[in-house]
Scaffold this motif. Structure first.
Motif, PDB file in Angstrom:
ATOM      1  N   LYS A 123      40.595  46.579  32.329  1.00  0.00           N
ATOM      2  CA  LYS A 123      41.007  46.153  33.666  1.00  0.00           C
ATOM      3  C   LYS A 123      41.235  47.377  34.549  1.00  0.00           C
ATOM      4  CE  LYS A 123      44.185  43.008  35.930  1.00  0.00           C
ATOM      5  NZ  LYS A 123      45.622  42.877  36.060  1.00  0.00           N
ATOM      6  N   LYS A 124      41.932  48.387  33.963  1.00  0.00           N
ATOM      7  CA  LYS A 124      42.229  49.608  34.719  1.00  0.00           C
ATOM      8  C   LYS A 124      40.933  50.319  35.104  1.00  0.00           C
ATOM      9  CE  LYS A 124      45.404  53.477  34.660  1.00  0.00           C
ATOM     10  NZ  LYS A 124      45.694  54.644  33.829  1.00  0.00           N
ATOM     11  N   ASP A 126      37.986  49.001  35.416  1.00  0.00           N
ATOM     12  CA  ASP A 126      37.284  48.196  36.429  1.00  0.00           C
ATOM     13  C   ASP A 126      37.861  48.461  37.809  1.00  0.00           C
ATOM     14  OD1 ASP A 126      35.655  47.178  34.556  1.00  0.00           O
ATOM     15  OD2 ASP A 126      36.577  45.180  34.462  1.00  0.00           O
ATOM     16  N   GLU A 127      39.216  48.522  37.844  1.00  0.00           N
ATOM     17  CA  GLU A 127      39.882  48.754  39.132  1.00  0.00           C
ATOM     18  C   GLU A 127      39.513  50.121  39.696  1.00  0.00           C
ATOM     19  OE1 GLU A 127      43.826  45.972  38.469  1.00  0.00           O
ATOM     20  OE2 GLU A 127      44.010  48.153  38.444  1.00  0.00           O
ATOM     21  N   GLU A 128      39.478  51.131  38.760  1.00  0.00           N
ATOM     22  CA  GLU A 128      39.131  52.478  39.213  1.00  0.00           C
ATOM     23  C   GLU A 128      37.700  52.526  39.703  1.00  0.00           C
ATOM     24  OE1 GLU A 128      40.148  55.043  35.982  1.00  0.00           O
ATOM     25  OE2 GLU A 128      42.265  55.048  36.541  1.00  0.00           O
ATOM     26  N   ALA A 130      36.058  50.067  40.963  1.00  0.00           N
ATOM     27  CA  ALA A 130      35.921  49.286  42.185  1.00  0.00           C
ATOM     28  C   ALA A 130      36.531  49.997  43.382  1.00  0.00           C
ATOM     29  CB  ALA A 130      36.576  47.924  41.997  1.00  0.00           C
ATOM     30  N   ALA A 131      37.504  50.920  43.120  1.00  0.00           N
ATOM     31  CA  ALA A 131      38.178  51.596  44.237  1.00  0.00           C
ATOM     32  C   ALA A 131      37.185  52.508  44.949  1.00  0.00           C
ATOM     33  CB  ALA A 131      39.362  52.396  43.710  1.00  0.00           C
TER      34      ALA A 131
END
Ligand SMILES: [Zn+2]
Length: 163
Positions: A123-124, A126-128, A130-131
């Motif tokens: 999840k982390k 993916d978030e990175e 996507a940022a």
């Protein structure tokens, strides 16, 4: 010996002492659960199957002839008879069963913890991923670093990023 002490120091300082302490405490509580599972549920079930024989009752008394001889023929041992040794193989079997149940429970526990931590990591990541890392300069419309305060193309001061 010096090397050994050095390695031990490394081990103590590298190992997270707080994590270890938590592990030991959780481990103790976990042991109580496993003992209860074995003693209160599994052993009675097995006893039922065995027809009421408990593990502790499964043992062999070794009636060694020399012990019998000493107990019957030597005055001292007639007064203080040597007890026959008891091989408690039932308790031994119970210990093996406890070990396998503990190992299985630990395996399931670690597997689910790993799964949860992998999910969190993914999840982390993916978030990175996507940022955004770039932005468009509002003056010259070039793509520039998101943290730039001045555009490298048109040298305009960049408006402060909205939080
Ligand atoms: Zn620009």
């Amino acid at each position: 010996m010096k090397k050994l002490i050095g390695e031990f120091k490394d081990f103590v300082s590298k190992g997270n002492v707080l994590d270890m302490a938590v592990g030991i405490i959780i481990g103790g509580a976990f042991t109580a659960i496993v003992n209860s599972l074995v003693g209160d549920i599994i052993n009675p079930l097995i006893n039922t199957i065995l027809g009421g024989i408990s593990f502790a009752a499964l043992n062999i008394t070794v009636k060694a002839p020399w012990i019998k001889f000493l107990n019957e023929n030597v005055d001292f041992f007639r007064r203080n008879p040597i007890e026959y040794p008891v091989l408690g193989f039932g308790n031994f079997i119970a210990a093996i069963i406890t070990f396998f149940i503990t190992a299985l429970a630990l395996f399931i526990l670690i597997k689910s913890i790993n799964k949860a931590s992998n999910l969190a990591k993914k999840k982390k990541a993916d978030e990175e991923a996507a940022a955004p890392t770039t932005k468009i300069c509002p003056y010259c419309k070039s793509e520039i670093n998101i943290e730039a305060t001045k555009c490298p193309h048109c040298t305009s001061d960049q408006p402060k990023a909205e939080a």
